[in-house]
Design a protein around this motif. Sequence first.
Motif, mmCIF file in Angstrom:
data_model
loop_
_atom_site.group_PDB
_atom_site.id
_atom_site.type_symbol
_atom_site.label_atom_id
_atom_site.label_comp_id
_atom_site.label_asym_id
_atom_site.label_seq_id
_atom_site.Cartn_x
_atom_site.Cartn_y
_atom_site.Cartn_z
ATOM 1 N N ALA A 366 0.824 -1.204 0.000
ATOM 2 C CA ALA A 366 0.000 0.000 0.000
ATOM 3 C C ALA A 366 0.861 1.257 0.000
ATOM 4 O O ALA A 366 0.545 2.249 -0.667
ATOM 5 N N VAL A 367 1.968 1.227 0.751
ATOM 6 C CA VAL A 367 2.883 2.377 0.773
ATOM 7 C C VAL A 367 3.468 2.617 -0.611
ATOM 8 O O VAL A 367 3.529 3.760 -1.093
ATOM 9 N N ARG A 368 3.896 1.520 -1.255
ATOM 10 C CA ARG A 368 4.475 1.667 -2.603
ATOM 11 C C ARG A 368 3.434 2.209 -3.585
ATOM 12 O O ARG A 368 3.714 3.093 -4.396
ATOM 13 N N ALA A 369 2.219 1.664 -3.509
ATOM 14 C CA ALA A 369 1.157 2.130 -4.404
ATOM 15 C C ALA A 369 0.839 3.600 -4.155
ATOM 16 O O ALA A 369 0.624 4.386 -5.097
ATOM 17 N N LEU A 421 -4.187 5.241 3.980
ATOM 18 C CA LEU A 421 -4.411 5.276 2.534
ATOM 19 C C LEU A 421 -5.375 6.406 2.130
ATOM 20 O O LEU A 421 -5.096 7.145 1.184
ATOM 21 N N PRO A 422 -6.501 6.585 2.838
ATOM 22 C CA PRO A 422 -7.333 7.750 2.513
ATOM 23 C C PRO A 422 -6.594 9.065 2.732
ATOM 24 O O PRO A 422 -6.861 10.050 2.044
ATOM 25 N N GLY A 423 -5.663 9.071 3.700
ATOM 26 C CA GLY A 423 -4.855 10.270 3.908
ATOM 27 C C GLY A 423 -3.973 10.574 2.706
ATOM 28 O O GLY A 423 -3.773 11.746 2.337
ATOM 29 N N ILE A 424 -3.439 9.526 2.079
ATOM 30 C CA ILE A 424 -2.661 9.721 0.857
ATOM 31 C C ILE A 424 -3.560 10.270 -0.250
ATOM 32 O O ILE A 424 -3.156 11.147 -1.028
ATOM 33 N N ALA A 425 -4.801 9.773 -0.307
ATOM 34 C CA ALA A 425 -5.760 10.323 -1.275
ATOM 35 C C ALA A 425 -6.003 11.804 -1.007
ATOM 36 O O ALA A 425 -6.084 12.620 -1.940
ATOM 37 N N GLY A 426 -6.093 12.159 0.281
ATOM 38 C CA GLY A 426 -6.249 13.566 0.635
ATOM 39 C C GLY A 426 -5.038 14.393 0.236
ATOM 40 O O GLY A 426 -5.165 15.541 -0.202
ATOM 41 N N LEU A 427 -3.839 13.796 0.362
ATOM 42 C CA LEU A 427 -2.614 14.487 -0.038
ATOM 43 C C LEU A 427 -2.601 14.743 -1.545
ATOM 44 O O LEU A 427 -2.256 15.839 -2.006
ATOM 45 N N ARG A 493 -11.682 10.286 8.844
ATOM 46 C CA ARG A 493 -11.024 11.339 9.626
ATOM 47 C C ARG A 493 -9.585 11.545 9.152
ATOM 48 O O ARG A 493 -9.085 12.674 9.150
ATOM 49 N N GLY A 494 -8.921 10.447 8.758
ATOM 50 C CA GLY A 494 -7.564 10.591 8.222
ATOM 51 C C GLY A 494 -7.549 11.423 6.955
ATOM 52 O O GLY A 494 -6.665 12.283 6.763
ATOM 53 N N PHE A 495 -8.512 11.177 6.076
ATOM 54 C CA PHE A 495 -8.636 11.960 4.850
ATOM 55 C C PHE A 495 -8.902 13.434 5.177
ATOM 56 O O PHE A 495 -8.277 14.340 4.613
ATOM 57 N N ALA A 496 -9.838 13.685 6.109
ATOM 58 C CA ALA A 496 -10.208 15.057 6.463
ATOM 59 C C ALA A 496 -9.042 15.804 7.096
ATOM 60 O O ALA A 496 -8.842 17.006 6.834
ATOM 61 N N TRP A 497 -8.247 15.103 7.924
ATOM 62 C CA TRP A 497 -7.120 15.763 8.600
ATOM 63 C C TRP A 497 -6.064 16.190 7.586
ATOM 64 O O TRP A 497 -5.556 17.321 7.632
ATOM 65 N N THR A 498 -5.717 15.294 6.666
ATOM 66 C CA THR A 498 -4.735 15.638 5.635
ATOM 67 C C THR A 498 -5.232 16.784 4.765
ATOM 68 O O THR A 498 -4.479 17.709 4.425
#
Length: 532
Positions: A366-369, A421-427, A493-498
């Motif tokens: 997941a990190v690599r992706a 992973l949702p945080g990466i989407a937020g990034l 929440r991870g997505f929203a925080w990022t």
Amino acid sequence: MLTLSRWKIVLVTLSVIFGILFTLPNLLPQKTLDSFPGWLPKQKLNLGLDLQGGSYLMYEVDTDALRKERLKNLVEDVRTVLRGEQITFGELAEVNGTVRLRIADAAKVDEAASLLRRSVGSPFARSVSGRDVNVNKRDDQRLELSFVPEAAAQDASMAVDQSIETIRRRIDTLGTKEPNITRQGADRIVIQAAGESDPERLKAVVGKTAKLTFQMVDDSVTPEDIAAGRIPPGSEALPSDDRYQAAYVVRKRALVSGDELVDSRQSFDDRGAPAVSFKFNGAGSRKFGDATARNVGKRFAIVLDGRIISAPTINGAILGGSGIITGSFTAESASDLALLLRSGALPAPLKVEQQNTVGAELGADAVRAGAVSTLVAFITIVVFMILSYGLLFGGISVIALIINGMLIVAAMSLTQATLTLPGIAGLILTLAVAVDANVLIYERMRDEARAGKSPIMAADAGFSRAMTTIIDANVTTLVAAGIMFAFGAGPVRGFAWTLSIGVFTSVFTSVLVSQLLIGWWFRAARPKKLPI
């Protein structure tokens, strides 16, 4: 707008230094970080469960068991209070969620009701009116006690909050780094322990209630009485784990509880077998000392979660406030029990609702992706900006974008916010949206240049007149992120925080950093035409 103010230069410079210092640890091996001076930041991004693997557990707090426990305590409180005032009563029992009793002397019913209103109640909750137990007359001699609905609801809510804190202490003792423990709904608790690959070990430590009490053994009851169910009022039969009896009858009222422990450690008894040593606080030491002094020659039971570990005889007053618990322990089980007692008991049992394990290999994939998708998004944005606005202005946007990404990573490393992973989407979304401000500014510059304004006036108007639209767009994004953070859970929440961090850094870099770079270019080149 394009004036090179000193405060702007200082602010941008400090921000870039901050971004470098807190982003750099994520790019260096741990061995190199360990060699850094102590004053340099060393914290890395805290990767979530889906990125580094670990265990996911969802528990439900058994509020029904909590209510039964509170009612049981209420029965004992009523018995103790009325006996202390020498008011004769009978038929004391818990019936359909209430406590009912009959006062022998009808003339003392009002006195008993007033006394109970003042003296009994929940150890946690207080209703809005200041009273958490209703005391009502059923007839001339009968009283009924029930918990106020608001107080009962508050009691359950506080039990969930207390459970979260107890779970956090237990997991921290295991050495699990940054567990994510959140409340979900009214009575559920979600635990995400990244890096913890053994959920059974986690469940053994987290889910055990670990309610420890010291209760006197009722030696007036024979094994035949226990078999026939003849248990006196104020006593109860509990199963035993010792090798002498299968069950004991003990007084319901505890001498001392585990709440008054200040320390517990795995140790060994006189025979070298694993045991658990404990120590009470000052109040607990006095209670334990007084109780053992009054009951020399009698037995007391050490009760853990409704089962008797051992029932030793009191040979003398134990005044030091410390002791040792023996039983059929292994070294590991004694260590686990000591850990549970140190972290405190759960106010109510927990029921496992869901359990998942994410392997470390899956997390690495997941990190690599995520890294590949972020890189693709960045390259796409760079190509678009340079093709749309030229090497100079497109390049300035790219520099601002790089600083923006660096500030997001630095802020998340500093706050130790969990990246999922949702945080990466937020990034990725933040990087894409970050150039929106530059697009608005540059398009405004083009319009002003077409209207015949000089390059410096067109550039200045581009920044000043686009600001209202930029602020409006980002405020609405921030409101949406705030709603997701407030009402969402876990990945949402991870997505929203990022996304929230990205809103602030994007506005800062797209406006202030771009403004300084364009200002320096104007001062150095003094262009006759706006190359955009």
